[in-house]
Design a protein around this motif. Structure first.
Motif, PDB file in Angstrom:
ATOM      1  N   UNK A   1       0.813  -1.171   0.038  1.00  0.00           N
ATOM      2  CA  UNK A   1      -0.018  -0.031   0.001  1.00  0.00           C
ATOM      3  C   UNK A   1       0.746   1.268   0.027  1.00  0.00           C
ATOM      4  N   UNK A   2       1.876   1.144   0.940  1.00  0.00           N
ATOM      5  CA  UNK A   2       2.858   2.326   0.784  1.00  0.00           C
ATOM      6  C   UNK A   2       3.636   2.596  -0.591  1.00  0.00           C
ATOM      7  N   UNK A   3       3.968   1.339  -1.180  1.00  0.00           N
ATOM      8  CA  UNK A   3       4.760   1.706  -2.422  1.00  0.00           C
ATOM      9  C   UNK A   3       3.538   2.336  -3.536  1.00  0.00           C
ATOM     10  N   UNK A   4       2.448   1.685  -3.541  1.00  0.00           N
ATOM     11  CA  UNK A   4       1.559   2.056  -4.222  1.00  0.00           C
ATOM     12  C   UNK A   4       1.221   3.466  -4.284  1.00  0.00           C
ATOM     13  N   UNK A   5       1.195   4.235  -2.926  1.00  0.00           N
ATOM     14  CA  UNK A   5       1.028   5.340  -2.655  1.00  0.00           C
ATOM     15  C   UNK A   5       2.073   6.421  -2.999  1.00  0.00           C
ATOM     16  N   UNK A   6       3.431   5.638  -2.912  1.00  0.00           N
ATOM     17  CA  UNK A   6       4.409   6.384  -3.518  1.00  0.00           C
ATOM     18  C   UNK A   6       4.323   6.791  -5.030  1.00  0.00           C
ATOM     19  N   UNK A   7       3.941   5.703  -5.773  1.00  0.00           N
ATOM     20  CA  UNK A   7       3.602   5.672  -7.211  1.00  0.00           C
ATOM     21  C   UNK A   7       2.571   6.818  -7.560  1.00  0.00           C
ATOM     22  N   UNK A   8       1.389   6.718  -7.050  1.00  0.00           N
ATOM     23  CA  UNK A   8       0.374   7.801  -7.016  1.00  0.00           C
ATOM     24  C   UNK A   8       0.741   9.251  -6.773  1.00  0.00           C
TER      25      UNK A   8
ATOM     26  N   UNK B   1       3.726  10.273  -6.958  1.00  0.00           N
ATOM     27  CA  UNK B   1       4.759  10.855  -7.978  1.00  0.00           C
ATOM     28  C   UNK B   1       3.991  11.228  -9.241  1.00  0.00           C
ATOM     29  N   UNK B   2       2.984  10.561  -9.596  1.00  0.00           N
ATOM     30  CA  UNK B   2       2.068  10.448 -10.748  1.00  0.00           C
ATOM     31  C   UNK B   2       1.177  11.639 -10.667  1.00  0.00           C
ATOM     32  N   UNK B   3       0.800  12.209  -9.460  1.00  0.00           N
ATOM     33  CA  UNK B   3      -0.194  13.041  -9.219  1.00  0.00           C
ATOM     34  C   UNK B   3      -1.586  12.459  -9.191  1.00  0.00           C
ATOM     35  N   UNK B   4      -1.802  11.230  -8.859  1.00  0.00           N
ATOM     36  CA  UNK B   4      -3.004  10.710  -8.744  1.00  0.00           C
ATOM     37  C   UNK B   4      -3.731  11.185  -7.349  1.00  0.00           C
TER      38      UNK B   4
END
Length: 318
Positions: free
Chosen positions: A21-28, A30-33
């Motif tokens: 969940x933390x890794x996905x949040x990092x991606x979101x 960075x990609x401004x999701x």
């Protein structure tokens, strides 16, 4: 926790869950999701099935009604969801994606595709024992950043020539990982001479090394590499073509090979040669697609693992 085996199964699964969940949040981020990674199951369900009640959502996701209600309240507060009336029962409220929610889910779609590629590669091991499989999964997920790998796949890639110390270390690491995966017992002094001192190799042999890199906020990642060495009689040799495992299937090897072909042709090379192994089916297919043909080996190979010799004649259209 691993030493306690199944007694810590719940804690280990929660650790994996929290980390992902933390890794996905990092991606979101960075990609401004504009969504929380924990919202995804509910958002995806509503995206696929349309309007549903809280009870419907809880039943389909096998989650408790209070847990779903808590998430729904947050998403309503962030304008990701809207309440609508059930057309069959005016007294019952249904939930659906708002325009903001729909836009967010459309924006996240390419990220999900790359995330799926990375996670499927992490899970591409075989084991008949669940606990052994769990250990393998933990090693794959917890030691290698999922977010970095997904962002590597989402980033623009460019080809550069090997120059810096960082490039040299990345070139060595990329090739050593490949060798240790496929031929751990057949790494020899010729491999090490090139991988440990690529600048010296280029100077001694008039060679060139290209890297496929991506750059995010000033941090460069090397995702692929290829070395080229010109010989006498207008012959050139391709060596050390490697691509990071999590970036397989992105066309990086083809870009590196195409660039090498174009450069060799401009330098007057008439024949390009390479050595590979028959067990590397994807590599052989790539070379054949680019016009390389298998020929008898004209010399004694320096590499025990190499049992295929291939050549390509460079013509006017190369």
């Amino acid at each position: 926790m691993e030493q306690f085996g199944v007694l810590t199964l719940g804690s280990r699964l929660k650790r994996l869950s929290d980390y992902l969940f933390a890794q996905v949040q990092e991606i979101y981020g960075y990609c401004e999701i504009p969504i929380s990674s924990t919202y995804f199951p509910i958002l995806r369900l509503l995206q696929v099935e349309g309007a549903l009640s809280v009870t419907d959502i809880a039943d389909r996701l096998h989650l408790s009604h209070p847990a779903v209600s808590k998430q729904i309240s947050k998403m309503l507060g962030e304008s990701l969801l809207e309440k609508v009336q059930d057309p069959h029962d005016q007294r019952r409220a249904m939930l659906t994606l708002s325009p903001i929610g729909k836009q967010a889910m459309e924006k996240v779609e390419p990220i999900l595709l790359e995330m799926q590629q990375v996670l499927e590669r992490m899970l591409s091991f075989s084991s008949d024992d669940f606990m052994t499989a769990l250990v393998n999964l933990e090693q794959q997920v917890l030691t290698d950043g999922v977010a970095k790998k997904v962002l590597d796949r989402l980033s623009a890639i460019k080809l550069v020539e090997l120059q810096s110390k960082t490039h040299q270390l990345a070139f060595c690491d990329l090739n050593m990982r490949w060798l240790q995966r496929y031929f751990p017992e057949q790494i020899n002094q010729h491999d090490l001479a090139l991988l440990q001192s690529p600048m010296q190799w280029m100077a001694e042999h008039n060679g060139r090394i290209w890297l496929a890199v991506c750059d995010r906020e000033g941090e460069e990642s090397v995702l692929g590499c290829l070395a080229f060495r010109p010989h006498s009689d207008n012959v050139g040799e391709i060596l050390k073509l490697a691509v990071a495992d999590h970036c397989q299937g992105m066309g990086i090897a083809q870009r590196l090979l195409s660039h090498c072909l174009q450069t060799a042709h401009k330098q007057g090379v008439k024949t390009l040669c390479l050595e590979t192994a028959s067990c590397l089916l994807a590599a052989k297919s790539l070379y054949e697609k680019n016009g390389f043909v298998v020929k008898p080996v004209p010399f004694t190979s320096l590499y025990e693992r190499a049992d295929l010799y291939m050549e390509k004649t460079l013509g006017e259209n190369s």
